[in-house]
Design a protein around this motif. Structure first.
Motif, PDB file in Angstrom:
ATOM      1  N   THR A  62       0.835  -1.193   0.000  1.00  0.00           N
ATOM      2  CA  THR A  62       0.000   0.000   0.000  1.00  0.00           C
ATOM      3  C   THR A  62       0.879   1.256   0.000  1.00  0.00           C
ATOM      4  OG1 THR A  62      -0.130   0.362   2.404  1.00  0.00           O
ATOM      5  CG2 THR A  62      -1.595  -1.303   1.458  1.00  0.00           C
ATOM      6  N   TYR A 124     -11.011  -4.515   5.440  1.00  0.00           N
ATOM      7  CA  TYR A 124     -10.742  -5.345   4.261  1.00  0.00           C
ATOM      8  C   TYR A 124     -11.531  -6.650   4.246  1.00  0.00           C
ATOM      9  CZ  TYR A 124      -6.872  -2.437   2.650  1.00  0.00           C
ATOM     10  OH  TYR A 124      -6.115  -1.407   2.157  1.00  0.00           O
ATOM     11  N   PRO A 193      -5.637  -5.955  -7.113  1.00  0.00           N
ATOM     12  CA  PRO A 193      -4.212  -5.724  -6.846  1.00  0.00           C
ATOM     13  C   PRO A 193      -3.343  -6.727  -7.607  1.00  0.00           C
ATOM     14  CG  PRO A 193      -5.497  -5.809  -4.807  1.00  0.00           C
ATOM     15  CD  PRO A 193      -6.382  -6.306  -5.901  1.00  0.00           C
ATOM     16  N   SER A 196      -3.335 -10.870  -7.355  1.00  0.00           N
ATOM     17  CA  SER A 196      -4.504 -11.248  -6.564  1.00  0.00           C
ATOM     18  C   SER A 196      -5.468 -12.049  -7.431  1.00  0.00           C
ATOM     19  CB  SER A 196      -5.218 -10.009  -6.020  1.00  0.00           C
ATOM     20  OG  SER A 196      -6.396 -10.370  -5.327  1.00  0.00           O
ATOM     21  N   LEU A 200     -10.388  -6.299  -5.045  1.00  0.00           N
ATOM     22  CA  LEU A 200     -10.238  -5.585  -3.786  1.00  0.00           C
ATOM     23  C   LEU A 200     -11.614  -5.344  -3.168  1.00  0.00           C
ATOM     24  CD1 LEU A 200      -8.008  -4.164  -2.068  1.00  0.00           C
ATOM     25  CD2 LEU A 200      -8.520  -2.073  -3.338  1.00  0.00           C
ATOM     26  N   VAL A 224      -6.578   0.873  -6.432  1.00  0.00           N
ATOM     27  CA  VAL A 224      -5.219   0.508  -6.833  1.00  0.00           C
ATOM     28  C   VAL A 224      -4.628   1.650  -7.655  1.00  0.00           C
ATOM     29  CG1 VAL A 224      -3.830  -1.092  -8.204  1.00  0.00           C
ATOM     30  CG2 VAL A 224      -5.680  -1.956  -6.778  1.00  0.00           C
ATOM     31  N   ILE A 231      -1.886  -0.214  -3.292  1.00  0.00           N
ATOM     32  CA  ILE A 231      -3.245   0.097  -2.855  1.00  0.00           C
ATOM     33  C   ILE A 231      -3.258   1.458  -2.179  1.00  0.00           C
ATOM     34  CG2 ILE A 231      -5.138  -0.594  -1.330  1.00  0.00           C
ATOM     35  CD1 ILE A 231      -4.157  -3.493  -1.664  1.00  0.00           C
TER      36      ILE A 231
END
Length: 691
Positions: A62, A124, A193, A196, A200, A224, A231
């Motif tokens: 991030t 999250y 992301p 991934s 997200l 993103v 992030i």
């Protein structure tokens, strides 16, 4: 096949020969048995327990480690919205009276690293169970945005990040009055992301053999970065197309109250049910209702969501989560009291109200003029999962109670009834606080509030300090500082709609909620959930917001208002104003010291940006905000679009100009824009203020 052994080979006795053949067979069988046992073991536990993924992203992925944290102090306290600094707390804790003041029995919440860590995890990962409403009732995975198509789209990225997951239609499909063709590309606005397998803010649950997807705060309030793939925690996802995704679901009619579709005005169908007065009735025609709701959901601008229960189509922008010092919360300032000055209220509203449409069933008559059984019947008559699909002739409230996944609570999500329920209050608007069993009252929500209050936008490199200083001086001279004052550039008040003159529909949206209010109360933050019998109750102070602001926020005796937002993070929050109507694309304008030219008028407004899959450019959009000629043309472009008329988005209002007609040069306008974009985690230049 192997040939028989030569006679010259050593002979093996019969028992030994038999053993040589049986051992490999046994080993093979043992391997198969172990494999089957492993599959059954995994399957058993996948069936018995709730598996959820992905996890919380590493901070190293991030921008947060690169930003300067806010002034929120570890060791400070929040006492139902009143902040006690670390120094004050240390002094108070030396006396018995002070210890009582800062006790959980008194509603005090200590700001600790552990609380913030809990909040980040919840931001999250916590859905409060909304995956059931999204999957089993709405049918979010039953349309073209199913797991197969989503997986194909993510795998096609080959580990690269994206801010707009593009999914290919796998069928011809009519949604409302719009036709989608097999092979069409759907721009979801979902961020993925790097490396991934899940977007997200989307959580995949596997429980009892069924796959469900839920939504967390991060879906709308993190994004993103296009350049680095990092992030941006707290930045709004300004192209997330929630309207499209809901419209493509099999039972989007369950979201009717977020639109302007009144189910009582839809022709009756053949589905019979028992109404709240115990008389038989017929529900609205499911197909006609679905089409009407789909039509309105498809009018929503990407990056917008309707978070109000007034049954009017007035979505507003996903706000940033740069929340410290930016109270009250919500575009109208309707979240203003209680823990973290209303931020906990806002967080509960997202999960306790907006992600589970059954949440207002007990108050549907007062809020919408629709009796409880009709309200639930409309939601459940076409539910995706047969377990929730209302059978013919049933009474919806009784059917729902039998199949409620959270027995003892009035809706599907994990919530607790607040004192005074089914009435709401200015603290918890619908009287239902999002809260998972096993956590103390508001622990997850307060954790999210404390975490959000640490977030700041990424640093902005200031190349021309003199220009920014000149822009700051213009900010003061033009009077911007009168409202956008202080370190976080807000005076924390609500401005009447009649004064700000922004699109008026959203300003009135909370009025029905206020008609169902009782005095605000809560349980202390040390009470465990599920609640015990007769838990202690605390009054929530209302004196941290003015009566005038309160009445404007809920349109009590007036036409409502809009809060003065913080200006922190303008570099990542375009487009502007509550409806996102102040927008311009990167090719819209050509600017020099002598003025500007509109070189591409097709990139003005929402039609030329978000509806054309073009992200608004911050500099151009801010120029539209402060230049009356540009704004006039942008508003006209918005109003020429029938979808935007339907969803009440036009970019009007906030008529405070910094242009030639107001006595400012183009260069002065440009310098003001550079100053506004410099308002990051630690602004290098702060304007002169009276106070």
């Amino acid at each position: 096949m192997l040939s028989p052994p030569e006679t010259t080979e050593p002979q093996v006795s019969q028992p030994a020969a038999r053993q040589s053949k049986e051992i490999p067979l046994f080993l093979r069988l043992r391997g198969i048995v172990i494999l089957l046992a492993l599959v059954l073991f995994i399957g058993f536990f996948a069936y018995q327990i709730d598996l959820a993924f992905p996890g919380t992203p590493s901070l190293n992925n991030t921008y947060t480690p690169l930003t300067q944290a806010t002034a929120q102090e570890i060791g400070s306290y929040d006492v139902l919205g009143k902040v006690v600094s670390k120094a004050e707390a240390e002094s108070l804790l030396k006396t018995e009276e002070g210890k009582q003041q800062l006790s959980t029995d008194n509603g005090a919440v200590a700001i600790t690293e552990d609380l913030i860590a809990l909040g980040r995890k919840a931001f999250y990962r916590e859905t409060f169970g909304n995956e059931i409403f999204f999957t089993d009732v709405t049918g979010i995975l039953n349309g073209p945005l199913n797991l197969v198509n989503l997986t194909k789209a993510i795998l096609s990225l080959k580990g690269q990040p994206t801010t707009n997951l593009q999914v290919t239609m796998d069928r011809d499909m009519k949604v409302g009055e719009r036709n989608f063709k097999k092979g069409d590309i759907l721009n979801t606005g979902l961020d993925v992301p790097a490396n991934s397998l899940v977007p997200l803010g989307m959580i995949t649950h596997i429980n009892k053999g069924k796959i469900r997807v839920g939504i967390t705060c991060a879906a709308c309030h993190a994004t993103v970065d296009r350049k680095t793939g990092r992030i941006l925690e707290g930045a709004p996802n300004n192209d997330l197309d929630t309207g499209l995704m809901l419209a493509l679901a099999s039972n989007s009619a369950s979201w009717f109250r977020q639109t302007g579709v009144n189910p009582l005005m839809i022709p009756r169908g053949e589905h019979t049910y028992i109404k709240s007065d115990n008389k038989e009735g017929r529900l609205p025609d499911a197909k006609a209702l679905e089409e009407a709701v789909d039509n309105q959901l498809l009018t929503w601008t990407p990056g917008n969501f309707d978070s109000t229960p007034d049954n009017h189509n007035n979505p507003s922008q996903n706000p940033p989560s740069y929340t410290f010092g930016a109270y009250p919360y919500g575009w109208s300032g309707n979240a203003a009291i209680g823990w973290f000055h209303g931020l906990t209220t806002l967080n509960s509203n997202v999960h306790g109200t907006n992600s589970d449409q059954t949440s207002i069933a007990d108050a549907s008559q007062q809020l919408l003029g629709i009796d409880k059984d009709t309200f639930l019947g409309v939601i459940l008559q076409n539910a995706a999962n047969p377990i929730f699909k209302l059978p013919q002739g049933a009474k919806p409230s009784e059917f729902f109670q039998k199949n409620d996944p959270t027995p003892g609570t009035p809706n599907i999500n994990e919530v607790i009834k607040m004192p005074g329920y089914p009435k709401g209050s200015p603290f918890i608007l619908d009287g239902l606080m999002a809260n998972s069993p096993g956590f103390p009252v508001a622990a997850q929500l307060n954790g999210m509030s404390a975490y959000q209050n640490t977030l700041a936008p990424p640093p902005v490199e200031t190349r021309d300090v003199a220009a920014v200083q000149h822009g700051a001086a213009i900010f003061t001279r033009a009077g911007c500082v009168e409202c956008h004052s202080g370190r976080y550039f807000t005076n924390n008040h609500v401005i009447a709609e009649q004064e700000i003159k922004s699109q008026p529909s959203r300003a009135m949206a909370q009025a029905p909620v206020a008609r169902n209010f009782t005095a605000p109360q809560t349980y202390p933050s040390n009470v465990q959930v599920p609640l015990p019998e007769n838990p202690p109750v605390l009054n929530v102070p209302t004196d941290i917001t003015s009566e005038e602001d309160f009445k404007l926020a809920f349109a009590i005796g007036n036409s409502g208002g809009y809060k003065v937002p913080s200006l922190i993070g303008l570099n990542v929050t375009a487009p502007y104003l509550h409806d996102g109507g102040v927008a311009a694309g990167p090719e819209a304008l050509k600017v020099d010291e002598n003025g500007y030219d509109i070189v591409n008028p097709d990139q003005l407004g929402i039609p030329g940006t978000l509806l054309s899959n073009i992200l608004p450019e911050p500099r151009a959009s801010l120029r539209v905000l402060i230049d009356r000629n540009l704004r006039r043309q942008t508003v006209l472009a918005n109003r020429a679009n029938s979808d935007l008329q339907e969803s009440n988005a036009d970019g009007s209002g906030h008529n405070y100009w910094v242009d030639k007609q107001a006595g400012f040069s183009t260069q002065g306008q440009t310098d003001l824009i550079e100053f506004l974009l410099s308002l990051d985690d630690a602004p290098q230049v702060v304007p002169i203020q009276k106070n």
